[in-house]
Design a protein around this motif. Structure first.
Motif, mmCIF file in Angstrom:
data_model
loop_
_atom_site.group_PDB
_atom_site.id
_atom_site.type_symbol
_atom_site.label_atom_id
_atom_site.label_comp_id
_atom_site.label_asym_id
_atom_site.label_seq_id
_atom_site.Cartn_x
_atom_site.Cartn_y
_atom_site.Cartn_z
ATOM 1 N N UNK A 251 0.972 -1.184 0.107
ATOM 2 C CA UNK A 251 0.139 0.262 -0.297
ATOM 3 C C UNK A 251 0.843 1.345 -0.171
ATOM 4 N N UNK A 252 1.795 1.415 0.680
ATOM 5 C CA UNK A 252 2.490 2.533 1.159
ATOM 6 C C UNK A 252 3.562 1.950 1.464
ATOM 7 N N UNK A 253 4.642 3.271 1.704
ATOM 8 C CA UNK A 253 6.071 3.050 2.606
ATOM 9 C C UNK A 253 5.772 4.315 3.558
ATOM 10 N N UNK A 254 6.241 4.700 5.270
ATOM 11 C CA UNK A 254 6.290 4.962 6.076
ATOM 12 C C UNK A 254 7.536 5.516 6.734
ATOM 13 N N UNK A 255 7.781 6.208 6.356
ATOM 14 C CA UNK A 255 9.102 6.857 7.404
ATOM 15 C C UNK A 255 9.154 7.107 8.779
ATOM 16 N N UNK A 256 10.710 7.156 9.587
ATOM 17 C CA UNK A 256 9.963 7.315 10.969
ATOM 18 C C UNK A 256 11.412 7.936 11.554
ATOM 19 N N UNK A 257 11.889 8.230 10.481
ATOM 20 C CA UNK A 257 13.088 9.022 10.580
ATOM 21 C C UNK A 257 13.303 10.254 11.774
ATOM 22 N N UNK A 258 12.028 10.917 11.021
ATOM 23 C CA UNK A 258 12.051 12.308 11.820
ATOM 24 C C UNK A 258 11.284 12.688 12.530
ATOM 25 N N UNK A 259 10.733 11.234 13.081
ATOM 26 C CA UNK A 259 10.327 10.987 14.493
ATOM 27 C C UNK A 259 10.631 11.455 15.848
ATOM 28 N N UNK A 260 9.779 12.027 16.463
ATOM 29 C CA UNK A 260 10.818 12.970 17.834
ATOM 30 C C UNK A 260 10.840 11.895 18.793
ATOM 31 N N UNK A 261 12.372 12.015 18.644
ATOM 32 C CA UNK A 261 12.660 11.371 20.201
ATOM 33 C C UNK A 261 12.030 11.985 21.474
ATOM 34 N N UNK A 262 11.323 10.814 22.339
ATOM 35 C CA UNK A 262 11.009 10.633 23.366
ATOM 36 C C UNK A 262 11.255 10.739 24.811
ATOM 37 N N UNK A 263 10.835 11.436 25.495
ATOM 38 C CA UNK A 263 11.998 11.633 27.350
ATOM 39 C C UNK A 263 11.765 10.195 27.761
ATOM 40 N N UNK A 264 12.505 9.526 28.117
ATOM 41 C CA UNK A 264 13.313 8.282 28.644
ATOM 42 C C UNK A 264 13.579 7.665 30.382
ATOM 43 N N UNK A 265 13.176 9.426 30.756
ATOM 44 C CA UNK A 265 13.323 9.026 32.139
ATOM 45 C C UNK A 265 12.057 8.079 32.561
ATOM 46 N N UNK A 266 11.022 8.004 32.661
ATOM 47 C CA UNK A 266 10.400 6.373 33.247
ATOM 48 C C UNK A 266 10.631 5.818 32.729
ATOM 49 N N UNK A 267 11.416 5.015 31.392
ATOM 50 C CA UNK A 267 11.870 4.050 31.014
ATOM 51 C C UNK A 267 12.137 2.301 31.998
ATOM 52 N N UNK A 268 12.471 2.567 33.085
ATOM 53 C CA UNK A 268 12.560 2.151 34.506
ATOM 54 C C UNK A 268 11.455 1.637 35.019
ATOM 55 N N UNK A 269 10.714 2.602 35.241
ATOM 56 C CA UNK A 269 9.001 1.437 35.320
ATOM 57 C C UNK A 269 8.611 1.794 34.526
ATOM 58 N N UNK A 270 8.714 2.420 33.034
ATOM 59 C CA UNK A 270 7.515 1.099 32.131
ATOM 60 C C UNK A 270 8.033 -0.295 31.617
ATOM 61 N N UNK A 271 9.465 -0.183 32.031
ATOM 62 C CA UNK A 271 9.566 -1.656 31.929
ATOM 63 C C UNK A 271 9.253 -2.457 32.959
ATOM 64 N N UNK A 272 9.010 -2.410 34.354
ATOM 65 C CA UNK A 272 8.053 -3.155 35.156
ATOM 66 C C UNK A 272 6.923 -3.785 35.364
ATOM 67 N N UNK A 273 6.140 -2.241 34.535
ATOM 68 C CA UNK A 273 4.703 -2.839 34.507
ATOM 69 C C UNK A 273 4.938 -3.671 33.158
ATOM 70 N N UNK A 274 4.929 -2.835 31.831
ATOM 71 C CA UNK A 274 5.042 -3.378 30.783
ATOM 72 C C UNK A 274 5.739 -4.596 30.497
ATOM 73 N N UNK A 275 7.283 -4.641 30.974
ATOM 74 C CA UNK A 275 8.203 -5.711 30.584
ATOM 75 C C UNK A 275 7.110 -7.337 29.462
ATOM 76 N N UNK A 276 6.273 -7.484 30.477
ATOM 77 C CA UNK A 276 6.956 -8.946 29.224
ATOM 78 C C UNK A 276 5.623 -8.887 28.063
#
Length: 228
Positions: free
Chosen positions: A76-101
């Motif tokens: 259907x189409x190609x979509x680039x995500x090269x220019x997507x904004x980088x997110x803040x990863x300050x809460x990555x540890x908490x995210x991994x503990x909750x959503x890890x599985x």
């Protein structure tokens, strides 16, 4: 008459030259009807890997549809995500503990795809895991080596990604459904490449029966006790 004759001759010569020039123009090749077995992705063998993934990592997803035929998928189409904004990863540890599985990791655990945390909140209440979901969804790609995350795709209530699998260290498949004009869930997949920072859409007419109760494997792995 003496004035008209040179004008007529000039017009005739101009038309002949123009027509000759048009005959040399190369034909434009259409690529909108590519199938998975004839992918136009340069130097990419994702199509052949998709066939293997469907029968293995995505076998349960495949079985949730009526008359699943891999050749029914169309580019259907190609979509680039090269220019997507980088997110803040300050809460990555908490995210991994909750959503890890529910996260889909590469074999070396250096990258993962997150299908659910952007559209769902999880909270531990004693021994219970309580969830509240939004109608919208976003897919996040995280690189643990660089510590960078990007939302590479987003969907409204009529479409969403259910499964994510890695084909190798850089390529992945996102499999989901979008509602057609009759309101039936219709299969589609995105084949992505983190090196090229893009993905290709493949859509089909395969639908899932209303009686089929399919829950994404990532949601099941979370073992949610209660929904609000």
């Amino acid at each position: 008459m003496r004035i008209l004759l040179p004008i007529i001759l000039f017009g005739t010569v101009y038309m002949a030259v123009s027509c000759k020039g048009k005959e040399k123009e190369p034909a434009v090749k259409e690529t909108t009807n590519d199938t998975l077995s004839q992918s136009t992705m340069a130097d990419d063998s994702s199509a052949q890997y998709f066939r293997g993934a469907i029968d293995n990592q995505l076998a349960e997803w495949k079985q949730s549809f009526q008359g699943f035929q891999i050749d029914s998928f169309r580019f259907s189409q190609r979509t680039s995500f090269k220019e997507k904004e980088v997110q803040d990863t300050a809460d990555m540890k908490e995210l991994l503990s909750l959503f890890g599985p529910s996260l889909a990791f590469t074999s070396d655990s250096s990258q993962y795809l997150d299908l659910f945390s952007a559209g769902m909140s999880l909270e531990r209440r004693g021994k219970k895991l309580v969830a509240m979901a939004d109608v919208d969804q976003a897919v996040t790609l995280c690189n643990l080596k660089t510590g960078k995350c990007k939302q590479i795709a987003s969907f409204g209530p009529s479409a969403g990604i259910e499964e994510a699998v890695w084909l190798d260290a850089t390529r992945f498949i996102l499999a989901g459904t979008m509602h057609n004009d009759d309101g039936k869930p219709q299969a589609f997949v995105l084949i992505g490449d983190t090196g090229k920072e893009s993905y290709s859409w493949y859509e089909s007419t395969i639908t899932r029966a209303a009686s089929t109760d399919y829950t994404a494997s990532g949601i099941r792995k979370l073992k949610i006790d209660e929904w609000e």
